[in-house]
Design a protein around this motif. Structure first.
Motif, PDB file in Angstrom:
ATOM      1  N   PHE A 129       0.831  -1.199   0.000  1.00 16.30           N
ATOM      2  CA  PHE A 129       0.000   0.000   0.000  1.00 16.30           C
ATOM      3  C   PHE A 129       0.874   1.261   0.000  1.00 16.30           C
ATOM      4  O   PHE A 129       0.524   2.270  -0.628  1.00 16.30           O
ATOM      5  CB  PHE A 129      -0.941   0.017   1.200  1.00 16.30           C
ATOM      6  N   THR A 131       1.843   2.020  -3.481  1.00 21.50           N
ATOM      7  CA  THR A 131       0.755   2.631  -4.254  1.00 21.50           C
ATOM      8  C   THR A 131       0.598   4.099  -3.875  1.00 21.50           C
ATOM      9  O   THR A 131       0.343   4.947  -4.735  1.00 21.50           O
ATOM     10  CB  THR A 131      -0.586   1.902  -4.042  1.00 21.50           C
ATOM     11  N   THR A 138      -1.522   5.892   3.269  1.00 24.39           N
ATOM     12  CA  THR A 138      -2.107   4.747   2.572  1.00 24.39           C
ATOM     13  C   THR A 138      -1.778   3.442   3.285  1.00 24.39           C
ATOM     14  O   THR A 138      -2.631   2.558   3.421  1.00 24.39           O
ATOM     15  CB  THR A 138      -1.576   4.676   1.126  1.00 24.39           C
ATOM     16  N   LEU A 185      -0.023   1.093 -10.456  1.00 25.68           N
ATOM     17  CA  LEU A 185      -0.834   1.428  -9.292  1.00 25.68           C
ATOM     18  C   LEU A 185      -2.004   0.473  -9.135  1.00 25.68           C
ATOM     19  O   LEU A 185      -2.258  -0.055  -8.042  1.00 25.68           O
ATOM     20  CB  LEU A 185      -1.330   2.874  -9.419  1.00 25.68           C
ATOM     21  N   ASP A 210      -2.149  -2.137  -6.082  1.00 26.28           N
ATOM     22  CA  ASP A 210      -3.268  -1.909  -5.171  1.00 26.28           C
ATOM     23  C   ASP A 210      -4.116  -3.155  -5.021  1.00 26.28           C
ATOM     24  O   ASP A 210      -4.632  -3.444  -3.936  1.00 26.28           O
ATOM     25  CB  ASP A 210      -4.117  -0.744  -5.688  1.00 26.28           C
ATOM     26  N   GLY A 238      -6.523   3.209   0.957  1.00 27.79           N
ATOM     27  CA  GLY A 238      -6.568   3.678  -0.417  1.00 27.79           C
ATOM     28  C   GLY A 238      -7.569   4.799  -0.614  1.00 27.79           C
ATOM     29  O   GLY A 238      -7.342   5.729  -1.401  1.00 27.79           O
ATOM     30  N   TYR A 276     -14.387  -3.621  -6.003  1.00 22.22           N
ATOM     31  CA  TYR A 276     -13.344  -3.214  -5.057  1.00 22.22           C
ATOM     32  C   TYR A 276     -13.804  -3.559  -3.651  1.00 22.22           C
ATOM     33  O   TYR A 276     -13.372  -4.558  -3.084  1.00 22.22           O
ATOM     34  CB  TYR A 276     -13.025  -1.725  -5.200  1.00 22.22           C
TER      35      TYR A 276
END
Length: 207
Positions: free
Chosen positions: A15, A18, A40, A90, A94, A131, A151
Motif C-alpha cells: 500500500f 501505491t 495509505t 498502481l 493496489d 486507499g 473493489y
C-alpha cells in the motif's frame, strides 16, 4: 513473526508503494511522497484498531511500519520515472495490497473474538480505507468508488470466504489465504476483464 504480523507487513509495504505512485502522479516533493505513502499504508489498519479498541494501534506499538512506508516512498521517488505506465502499476499493486489487507483485517478481528459481521466489516475497512484516504487527499476519484468496479465487493467477498472456510473447520491460516485469493481474483478480473456490478441509471418519471 506471526502470520497476522506478516500480513500486516505485506499490506503496509505494498500500500505504501501505491501511495508513493499516486504522489508521483500528483508531482509532490519527497515529504509529500512519505506522507501519502504512510497514510495509505496504515490508514485502514488504524481505523480497524481504533474501532476494535486495540491498544496501542499497530504502528504505534511497532514504529517499523512507518519506516517501511518512508522507505517505500523514497524508493518510488527515485524510480517512478522508469515505469512506462504508473497508473497500471498502481492498479495492480493496489489489487495485491487490498487482498493482503483484507486477510489481515479479517484475521485481527477473528483473533479479537468478534462476531462474523464485525469480522467481515473489519476486513473491508482494513483493505479499503487506506486507499480511500490516499485518493481523497490527492484529489482523485477513489478506486473504491469507481463506477461499477469490484473493489469493496471483492473485499467483502474475501472476508466472507474466510468465514465460510472457518465454518467448515479449515483452520484460520488457510481461511485467510482463501480470503486473499478470492479478493484478488475478483479485483484482478475487474481490472483485466472489466468485471463490474450493475450501476443505477436514472429513468424518466412515469406519467
Amino acid at each position: 513473526m506471526t502470520f497476522l504480523a506478516l500480513l500486516d507487513f505485506g499490506s503496509v509495504l505494498i500500500f505504501a508503494l501505491t501511495g508513493a505512485l499516486v504522489a508521483s502522479r500528483a508531482q509532490l516533493d519527497l515529504v509529500g511522497f512519505a506522507f501519502i505513502a504512510c497514510l495509505t499504508a496504515v490508514g485502514g489498519g488504524t481505523v480497524r484498531d481504533l474501532l476494535l479498541g486495540r491498544e496501542p494501534v499497530f504502528w504505534v506499538g511497532e514504529p517499523v511500519y512507518i519506516l517501511i512506508g518512508v522507505a517505500a516512498a523514497v524508493a518510488v521517488f527515485f524510480t517512478a520515472h522508469l515505469m512506462e505506465s504508473r497508473y497500471r502499476w498502481l492498479l495492480w499493486l493496489d489489487s495485491f495490497a487490498l487482498s493482503i489487507a483484507v486477510a489481515a483485517g479479517t484475521g485481527v478481528a477473528l483473533a479479537e473474538g468478534q462476531p462474523g459481521v464485525i469480522v467481515a466489516l473489519m476486513g473491508v475497512a482494513t483493505g479499503c480505507l487506506g486507499g480511500l484516504m490516499r485518493d481523497v487527499v490527492v484529489g482523485e476519484i477513489p478506486l473504491v468508488l469507481k463506477q461499477g468496479e469490484l473493489y469493496a465487493t471483492a473485499a467483502l467477498a474475501g472476508a466472507a470466504a474466510a468465514l465460510t472456510a472457518l465454518h467448515f473447520d479449515l483452520g484460520t491460516r488457510p481461511a485467510l489465504v482463501i480470503a486473499a485469493a478470492i479478493c484478488w481474483v475478483l479485483r484482478a478480473g475487474s481490472i483485466a476483464f472489466g468485471w463490474s456490478l450493475p450501476v443505477y441509471k436514472s429513468r424518466p418519471p412515469r406519467a
